[in-house]
Design an enzyme around this catalytic site. Structure first.
Site, PDB file in Angstrom:
ATOM      1  N   HIS A 306      21.756  78.692  58.500  1.00  0.00           N
ATOM      2  CA  HIS A 306      21.365  79.345  59.748  1.00  0.00           C
ATOM      3  C   HIS A 306      22.451  79.083  60.775  1.00  0.00           C
ATOM      4  O   HIS A 306      23.031  77.998  60.797  1.00  0.00           O
ATOM      5  CB  HIS A 306      20.016  78.802  60.255  1.00  0.00           C
ATOM      6  CG  HIS A 306      19.396  79.691  61.264  1.00  0.00           C
ATOM      7  ND1 HIS A 306      19.735  79.640  62.596  1.00  0.00           N
ATOM      8  CD2 HIS A 306      18.496  80.688  61.128  1.00  0.00           C
ATOM      9  CE1 HIS A 306      19.049  80.566  63.237  1.00  0.00           C
ATOM     10  NE2 HIS A 306      18.296  81.218  62.376  1.00  0.00           N
ATOM     11  N   ASP A 363      13.346  82.856  56.270  1.00  0.00           N
ATOM     12  CA  ASP A 363      13.164  83.922  55.291  1.00  0.00           C
ATOM     13  C   ASP A 363      12.953  83.415  53.873  1.00  0.00           C
ATOM     14  O   ASP A 363      12.617  84.191  52.986  1.00  0.00           O
ATOM     15  CB  ASP A 363      14.394  84.844  55.302  1.00  0.00           C
ATOM     16  CG  ASP A 363      14.436  85.667  56.561  1.00  0.00           C
ATOM     17  OD1 ASP A 363      13.348  86.024  57.039  1.00  0.00           O
ATOM     18  OD2 ASP A 363      15.535  85.938  57.055  1.00  0.00           O
TER      19      ASP A 363
HETATM   20  N1  ACO Z   1      25.133  80.100  50.416  1.00  0.00           N
HETATM   21  C1  ACO Z   1      26.321  79.525  50.140  1.00  0.00           C
HETATM   22  N2  ACO Z   1      27.207  79.128  51.080  1.00  0.00           N
HETATM   23  C2  ACO Z   1      26.868  79.321  52.365  1.00  0.00           C
HETATM   24  C3  ACO Z   1      25.634  79.909  52.751  1.00  0.00           C
HETATM   25  C4  ACO Z   1      24.746  80.296  51.707  1.00  0.00           C
HETATM   26  N3  ACO Z   1      23.581  80.860  52.012  1.00  0.00           N
HETATM   27  N4  ACO Z   1      25.561  79.980  54.091  1.00  0.00           N
HETATM   28  C5  ACO Z   1      26.703  79.450  54.561  1.00  0.00           C
HETATM   29  N5  ACO Z   1      27.498  79.045  53.520  1.00  0.00           N
HETATM   30  C6  ACO Z   1      28.787  78.351  53.631  1.00  0.00           C
HETATM   31  C7  ACO Z   1      29.904  79.298  54.022  1.00  0.00           C
HETATM   32  O1  ACO Z   1      30.547  79.853  52.869  1.00  0.00           O
HETATM   33  C8  ACO Z   1      30.799  78.371  54.803  1.00  0.00           C
HETATM   34  O2  ACO Z   1      31.493  77.558  53.884  1.00  0.00           O
HETATM   35  P1  ACO Z   1      33.003  77.043  54.228  1.00  0.00           P
HETATM   36  O3  ACO Z   1      32.840  76.152  55.420  1.00  0.00           O
HETATM   37  O4  ACO Z   1      33.419  76.336  52.984  1.00  0.00           O
HETATM   38  O5  ACO Z   1      33.814  78.277  54.505  1.00  0.00           O
HETATM   39  C9  ACO Z   1      29.829  77.445  55.546  1.00  0.00           C
HETATM   40  O6  ACO Z   1      28.656  77.417  54.702  1.00  0.00           O
HETATM   41  C10 ACO Z   1      29.443  77.921  56.931  1.00  0.00           C
HETATM   42  O7  ACO Z   1      28.978  79.257  56.822  1.00  0.00           O
HETATM   43  P2  ACO Z   1      29.153  80.355  57.939  1.00  0.00           P
HETATM   44  O8  ACO Z   1      29.009  81.711  57.315  1.00  0.00           O
HETATM   45  O9  ACO Z   1      30.393  80.084  58.734  1.00  0.00           O
HETATM   46  O10 ACO Z   1      27.919  80.020  58.847  1.00  0.00           O
HETATM   47  P3  ACO Z   1      27.313  80.974  59.933  1.00  0.00           P
HETATM   48  O11 ACO Z   1      26.644  80.097  60.919  1.00  0.00           O
HETATM   49  O12 ACO Z   1      28.350  81.917  60.430  1.00  0.00           O
HETATM   50  O13 ACO Z   1      26.269  81.858  59.097  1.00  0.00           O
HETATM   51  C11 ACO Z   1      24.320  82.629  58.022  1.00  0.00           C
HETATM   52  C12 ACO Z   1      24.906  81.672  59.085  1.00  0.00           C
HETATM   53  C13 ACO Z   1      24.836  84.062  58.248  1.00  0.00           C
HETATM   54  C14 ACO Z   1      22.808  82.650  58.183  1.00  0.00           C
HETATM   55  C15 ACO Z   1      24.736  82.129  56.614  1.00  0.00           C
HETATM   56  O14 ACO Z   1      24.273  80.805  56.392  1.00  0.00           O
HETATM   57  C16 ACO Z   1      24.249  83.049  55.491  1.00  0.00           C
HETATM   58  O15 ACO Z   1      24.944  84.025  55.164  1.00  0.00           O
HETATM   59  N6  ACO Z   1      23.049  82.750  54.893  1.00  0.00           N
HETATM   60  C17 ACO Z   1      22.494  83.608  53.866  1.00  0.00           C
HETATM   61  C18 ACO Z   1      21.808  84.807  54.505  1.00  0.00           C
HETATM   62  C19 ACO Z   1      20.496  84.447  55.184  1.00  0.00           C
HETATM   63  O16 ACO Z   1      19.655  83.773  54.630  1.00  0.00           O
HETATM   64  N7  ACO Z   1      20.330  84.980  56.421  1.00  0.00           N
HETATM   65  C20 ACO Z   1      19.093  84.768  57.195  1.00  0.00           C
HETATM   66  C21 ACO Z   1      19.356  83.965  58.406  1.00  0.00           C
HETATM   67  S1  ACO Z   1      17.862  83.608  59.232  1.00  0.00           S
HETATM   68  C22 ACO Z   1      17.517  84.983  60.124  1.00  0.00           C
HETATM   69  O17 ACO Z   1      18.307  85.836  60.399  1.00  0.00           O
HETATM   70  C23 ACO Z   1      16.162  85.131  60.555  1.00  0.00           C
END
Ligand code: ACO
Length: 427
Positions: A306, A363
């Site tokens: 998140h 979610d």
């Molecule tokens: N699975 C695997 N790796 C992940 C995930 C995941 N679900 N989420 C983040 N990471 C990793 C990224 O690859 C990144 O790794 P790195 O540092 O080695 O490059 C690190 O964790 C940070 O991730 P970011 O994308 O920079 O984090 P951000 O805060 O921008 O993104 C987000 C948050 C979009 C929710 C992300 O965690 C994601 O894509 N999750 C999956 C989709 C999801 O469940 N979305 C619902 C969110 S809740 C809502 O909207 C109500």
């Protein structure tokens, strides 16, 4: 003396005021930065940028706190009803009995939708995604209910708010009925909001439909948990579109589109599809954990991580327990729930997820409840949108009442420098 922050650029020192919120959060007010220094800030994804002050929702990602107007999400999910929470978000206080009855009474009167909206709806192909239909029809409402968009007319915003809250579930159930090839159901105004939604979704003309209070209570809780989440992607979209003085229907239609994305509200559909895939693939959760860790795979564990919660998502905690309760009460034994539990357990032991503070989000378990309640996968994000509607409305109103200037970020241009036009024959 009030706190300030100092910035040193090209040997010159500049001072900027620090502002503090009611929960002691601090921000450097850089509104005069460009005028004073000629510089702007770059913050892709707005990870460090506050777009507004707001008195609606407080969220502490480190501590896993979420409060609407000061009331904890745990308390509201346990004790309140969705329309009471909608009132709280929109008008700032929990309603007394008279205010509540008046609010609910008005919403109940407006549940029917102009029959001509059906003509637009009927034009959609049967397999159109409900979120696309929702966004289009909410935008179309601006054409059916256009009064007072002109600033000089008397303000009828409150009526637009009532219409949105009242008609949104009606339109949502049309999408489901179409996908099933069933006739739509009209609202029944002797039912409460959640029961009426269930009736419009599931009643058939050929038999009686009995509303299960367990199902209705679960919907109520899920809607409350989704009702607001401060400046997330869809809410920021609503405020940004509204900042151009676009009407409330167009602004909320844009928010629905933003919510549809799989990185935002669309994740609840992706989670179930992912869990189904893992199940069909033999239930090997480790394989999917490894795939998510492999950046070249482009795969992410949906329902994990998140932008702001870096400890736990308080909504996920409540939903996980609700999923257990609802499945037990309904006597549903869903093997996908076991996959979800296994995945959570494995991820929370894995250094990749632990070090990046990736926990299950709201979610992760909501889709499991929706499935148990008989709501199909492509309607999950619509359920989220029904829940988020009061939050979008409250934020749109706050934006308008704060007289927020039109949202217009800047950029740093990285394209070619000025060059002479080359006539076609010389290219
Ligand atoms: N699975 C695997 N790796 C992940 C995930 C995941 N679900 N989420 C983040 N990471 C990793 C990224 O690859 C990144 O790794 P790195 O540092 O080695 O490059 C690190 O964790 C940070 O991730 P970011 O994308 O920079 O984090 P951000 O805060 O921008 O993104 C987000 C948050 C979009 C929710 C992300 O965690 C994601 O894509 N999750 C999956 C989709 C999801 O469940 N979305 C619902 C969110 S809740 C809502 O909207 C109500």
């Amino acid at each position: 003396m009030a706190e300030s922050a100092k910035l040193l650029i090209e040997g010159k020192e500049y001072e900027f005021p620090v502002i503090e919120g009611s929960e002691k959060e601090k921000a450097i007010d850089i509104s005069s930065l460009r005028a004073k220094t000629g510089y702007i800030t770059i913050d892709e994804g707005f990870k460090n940028t506050g777009s507004t002050t707001s008195s609606i929702t407080f969220l502490d990602g480190e501590e896993g706190i979420l409060r609407y107007r000061g009331y904890s999400i745990e308390d509201l999910a346990d004790k309140a009803d969705f329309l009471g929470v909608a009132y709280l978000l929109i008008y700032g206080e929990l309603p007394n009995q008279e205010q509540y009855d008046n609010f609910v009474g008005k919403i109940t009167k407006h549940t029917m939708v102009n029959e001509d909206m059906r003509k637009i709806f009927d034009g959609f192909p049967v397999n159109a995604h409900p979120m696309g239909i929702m966004s289009s029809l909410v935008s179309a409402m601006s054409g059916f209910y256009p009064d007072s968009f002109d600033e000089k007319s008397p303000d009828t915003t409150d009526l637009h708010i009532i219409r949105l809250l009242a008609k949104f579930p009606t339109i949502a159930t049309w999408c489901y009925k179409k996908s099933q090839g069933h006739p739509i159901n009209y609202p029944k105004n002797n039912l409460d909001y959640c029961s009426n939604f269930l009736q419009m979704m599931f009643a058939l003309p050929v038999e009686d439909y009995k509303i299960d209070p367990v199902v209705s209570a679960a919907i109520n809780k899920l809607l409350i948990l989704h009702a607001d989440h401060e400046q997330n992607c869809s809410t920021s979209t609503v405020r940004l579109v509204g900042s151009s003085k676009a009407n409330i229907y167009s602004s909320i239609s844009a928010g629905i589109s933003a919510l549809w994305g799989p990185l935002h509200g669309g994740a609840n559909q992706e989670v179930i599809e992912m869990l189904e895939e893992i199940k069909a693939d033999g239930g090997n959760v480790q394989k999917y954990i490894d795939k998510a860790k492999d950046k070249s795979s482009g795969f992410r564990l949906f329902g994990f991580g998140h932008r702001v919660y870096k400890n736990f998502d308080p909504r996920a905690k409540i939903i996980k327990k609700a999923a257990d309760d609802v499945l037990a009460k309904l006597g549903v034994n869903d093997p996908v729930l076991d996959i979800a539990r296994g995945l959570e357990e494995a991820a929370l032991k894995d250094d990749y997820f632990v070090s990046r503070k990736l926990y299950p989000n709201v979610d992760f378990y909501s889709g499991i409840i929706y499935r148990a309640l008989g709501i199909p996968t492509n309607m999950f994000t619509v359920m989220f949108a029904i829940g988020r509607l009061p939050g979008w409305i409250a934020q749109w109103l706050e934006m308008r009442d704060q007289n927020q200037p039109i949202g217009r970020p800047r950029q740093i241009y990285t394209g070619p420098e000025v060059r002479d036009f080359v006539p076609l024959e010389k290219r």
